[in-house]
Structure formats: structure tokens, C-alpha cells
Motif scaffolding. Structure first.
Motif, short mmCIF file in Angstrom:
data_model
loop_
_atom_site.label_atom_id
_atom_site.label_comp_id
_atom_site.label_asym_id
_atom_site.label_seq_id
_atom_site.Cartn_x
_atom_site.Cartn_y
_atom_site.Cartn_z
N MET A 1 -8.87 1.44 0.31
CA MET A 1 -7.46 1.43 0.70
C MET A 1 -7.29 0.64 1.98
N ASN A 2 -6.28 -0.26 1.99
CA ASN A 2 -5.94 -0.97 3.21
C ASN A 2 -5.31 -0.01 4.21
N ASP A 3 -5.43 -0.32 5.49
CA ASP A 3 -4.82 0.51 6.52
C ASP A 3 -3.32 0.56 6.29
N SER A 4 -2.71 1.74 6.52
CA SER A 4 -1.29 1.91 6.27
C SER A 4 -0.47 1.03 7.21
N VAL A 5 0.65 0.55 6.69
CA VAL A 5 1.54 -0.34 7.42
C VAL A 5 2.85 0.39 7.70
N GLY A 6 3.34 0.33 8.92
CA GLY A 6 4.59 1.00 9.27
C GLY A 6 5.80 0.13 9.00
N VAL A 7 6.81 0.70 8.33
CA VAL A 7 8.07 0.00 8.08
C VAL A 7 9.22 0.97 8.32
N ALA A 8 10.36 0.44 8.69
CA ALA A 8 11.52 1.29 8.97
C ALA A 8 12.34 1.58 7.72
N SER A 9 12.38 0.63 6.79
CA SER A 9 13.25 0.73 5.63
C SER A 9 12.55 1.43 4.47
N LEU A 10 13.21 2.43 3.92
CA LEU A 10 12.69 3.10 2.74
C LEU A 10 12.67 2.17 1.53
N VAL A 11 13.67 1.30 1.45
CA VAL A 11 13.73 0.31 0.36
C VAL A 11 12.52 -0.61 0.42
N GLU A 12 12.19 -1.08 1.62
CA GLU A 12 11.02 -1.94 1.79
C GLU A 12 9.74 -1.17 1.52
N ALA A 13 9.67 0.07 1.98
CA ALA A 13 8.47 0.88 1.80
C ALA A 13 8.15 1.06 0.32
N LEU A 14 9.17 1.25 -0.49
CA LEU A 14 8.96 1.45 -1.93
C LEU A 14 8.84 0.14 -2.69
N GLY A 15 9.04 -0.98 -2.02
CA GLY A 15 8.91 -2.28 -2.67
C GLY A 15 10.03 -2.59 -3.63
N LEU A 16 11.24 -2.15 -3.29
CA LEU A 16 12.38 -2.34 -4.19
C LEU A 16 13.04 -3.69 -3.99
N GLU A 222 -5.47 10.97 3.66
CA GLU A 222 -6.63 11.32 2.85
C GLU A 222 -6.23 11.46 1.38
N THR A 223 -5.07 12.07 1.15
CA THR A 223 -4.55 12.19 -0.21
C THR A 223 -4.25 10.82 -0.80
N ALA A 224 -3.62 9.95 0.00
CA ALA A 224 -3.28 8.60 -0.47
C ALA A 224 -4.52 7.82 -0.87
N GLU A 225 -5.57 7.95 -0.10
CA GLU A 225 -6.81 7.23 -0.42
C GLU A 225 -7.33 7.63 -1.79
N GLN A 226 -7.23 8.92 -2.10
CA GLN A 226 -7.67 9.41 -3.42
C GLN A 226 -6.73 8.93 -4.52
N ILE A 227 -5.42 8.97 -4.25
CA ILE A 227 -4.44 8.55 -5.25
C ILE A 227 -4.64 7.10 -5.64
N LEU A 228 -4.93 6.25 -4.66
CA LEU A 228 -5.00 4.82 -4.91
C LEU A 228 -6.26 4.38 -5.65
N THR A 229 -7.12 5.33 -5.99
CA THR A 229 -8.22 5.00 -6.90
C THR A 229 -7.72 4.86 -8.34
N ASP A 230 -6.48 5.31 -8.59
CA ASP A 230 -5.88 5.19 -9.92
C ASP A 230 -5.10 3.88 -9.99
N VAL A 251 3.07 2.80 4.63
CA VAL A 251 2.80 2.34 3.27
C VAL A 251 1.29 2.12 3.12
N CYS A 252 0.69 2.81 2.18
CA CYS A 252 -0.74 2.66 1.88
C CYS A 252 -0.88 1.95 0.54
N ALA A 253 -1.73 0.93 0.52
CA ALA A 253 -1.98 0.18 -0.71
C ALA A 253 -3.44 -0.21 -0.75
N ARG A 254 -3.86 -0.75 -1.89
CA ARG A 254 -5.27 -1.15 -2.02
C ARG A 254 -5.57 -2.35 -1.12
#
Length: 254
Positions: A1-16, A222-230, A251-254
Motif C-alpha cells: 500500500m502506498n502511503d496515504s495522501v491527505g485531501v480536503a475534498s470528499l469528491v476528490e478522495a473518492l475519485g469522482l 492497518e485495516t486499509a492495508e488489508q483491504i487493498l490486498t483485494d 486516501v490509501c491506494a496500492r
């Protein structure tokens, strides 16, 4: 998992995208809050709705409200100026949902830019596993958002979860046990849990809500790291929809 990135916008966070999105929200831990928050941030003209039910009292949170019982509800789609909440009908304290085929029809309307759908129920619990008839993910969903509250870790499964027996069946834990990050990730990525009906959606972003402290952030990451194995999950968004920590997202991503 890449290190989480901070964003202010929920729209941006969800990638909408700015338009053309049909967002279906499932799980527990703040689905209605997420629906109204997105409606306040997405640009253009959009419709909020549910394929299950919401509290009738929540209708006052919408700029405009319409029900399918109104003879001119289709004409209202041309006239509303801000976010419109469309429900099936109101019965007592509940506003009932619309057919699962309707949201994609709404999105095809030339003057509607986006549709956000509450597609599940959780009896106000932060975590759940769906029953056979749940969730009711709309046809044409572009983004599925399973939601969980970080307070899912705060009490034994039998006290904190909706449908605890199903949560236990997926995680292998007992109702007296507490969820762990590994167990919660297993629940959220199960095809009988958080990713039920995800195959019909374009992409998936998990939202971990109510995260306001450093210890909660550590549990969420820690939960996100496990989730992103899917491979089905594109990203995990961590933050709080309400309270002092609202409007700051990781925002946590691979």
C-alpha cells in the motif's frame, strides 16, 4: 500500500468525476451522512435517492424533496435548482425507496449530472453483513462505496454489528469477540459482506468513517492495508463525515 495522501475534498478522495457518476452507498457507519455530504460537494444538478429506506426526518436535510406518489415527479426533474431527494413514498417515520432500475434512468436525463443512492440499511450500527435481500445496488452503478465506522472496534460483535451472526460467519469470530483490522478487512472484502454485488459496479472505494484520533487512524490504516490486498477495491478513504475532523480525508491506494 502506498502511503496515504491527505485531501480536503470528499469528491476528490473518492475519485469522482464531475458528472456521469451513479454512486451506491452500502454497509454501515454513516451512509446517509455520506449521501448528503456528496450532494453538497458535487457540481451541477444531481439527485439523491434510496433503493431501501431512510428516516423521513432526514428529508429536511435536502434542498428539495419529491416522491414517486406525486403525479408530476418527472417534470420536477427539469425544474429543481439544487440537489433533489427523490423517494418512493413516505410511510410514518420512513421514506421508502425507488426501484433499483430507476437511478440509471435518472442519470440518463439530459439535465442531471450525477445520482447518489443509499442502497443498504444497518439500523444505525457502524458495521454489518448483508442479508439475502441486501444490498439493493442499482443497475448501472459506477462507484460502490462500502462504509464502516471505526467504532466497529469499540464493542463485541454482538453489541456493535447489524446482523452479528452473519458477521461472525464471514470472520470466523464469535459474537463475544471484538473485530480486529484483519477480521474487519475480511468482512469488507467478502463477496457475502462489503463486496456483495460489487461485480455489477464499475469500481469500489471503501470509506472508513468517524476517524478522529491518532489511535483510530492507526487502526484504520492497518485495516486499509488489508483491504487493498483485494484487487476489486481501488482505494480506501479514511476520515470523519461529522465532527471537528470532518473535511479532512486520507486516501490509501496500492
Amino acid at each position: 500500500m502506498n502511503d496515504s495522501v491527505g485531501v480536503a475534498s470528499l469528491v476528490e478522495a473518492l475519485g469522482l468525476a464531475a458528472r456521469g457518476e451513479l454512486v451506491a452507498i452500502v454497509g454501515g457507519g454513516g451512509k446517509s451522512s455520506l449521501m448528503f455530504a456528496l450532494a453538497g460537494q458535487l457540481p451541477g444538478r444531481g439527485v439523491m435517492t434510496t433503493t431501501t429506506r431512510i428516516f423521513a426526518a432526514q428529508m429536511r436535510l435536502a434542498p428539495e424533496v419529491c416522491t414517486l406518489d406525486e403525479a408530476d415527479w418527472r417534470a420536477r426533474l427539469d425544474r429543481f435548482s439544487e440537489g433533489l431527494l427523490l423517494v418512493g413514498r413516505v410511510e410514518g417515520e420512513r421514506a421508502l425507496g425507488v426501484p433499483r432500475e430507476l437511478p440509471v434512468e435518472l442519470l440518463a436525463h439530459p439535465r442531471i449530472d450525477w445520482v447518489v443512492v443509499e442502497a443498504d440499511g444497518s439500523r444505525m450500527r457502524p458495521v454489518k453483513a448483508p442479508a439475502e435481500h441486501e444490498p439493493v445496488v442499482p443497475v448501472g452503478t459506477t462507484l460502490l462505496v462500502p462504509v464502516v465506522g471505526i467504532d466497529a472496534f469499540s464493542k463485541p460483535i454482538g453489541e456493535i454489528a447489524h446482523r452479528p451472526e452473519r458477521v461472525c460467519a464471514i470472520t470466523g469470530l464469535a459474537e463475544r469477540d471484538y473485530l480486529t483490522p484483519h477480521a474487519l478487512a475480511r468482512l469488507l472484502t467478502s463477496r457475502e459482506g462489503g463486496l456483495k454485488d460489487a461485480a455489477s459496479a464499475g469500481r469500489v472505494a471503501v470509506l472508513v468513517n468517524k476517524v478522529e484520533s491518532a489511535p483510530e487512524l492507526a487502526l484504520a490504516r492497518e485495516t486499509a492495508e488489508q483491504i487493498l490486498t483485494d484487487a476489486w477495491v481501488d482505494r480506501v478513504v479514511i476520515g470523519a463525515l461529522l465532527g471537528e475532523a470532518a473535511n479532512g480525508w486520507r486516501v490509501c491506494a496500492r
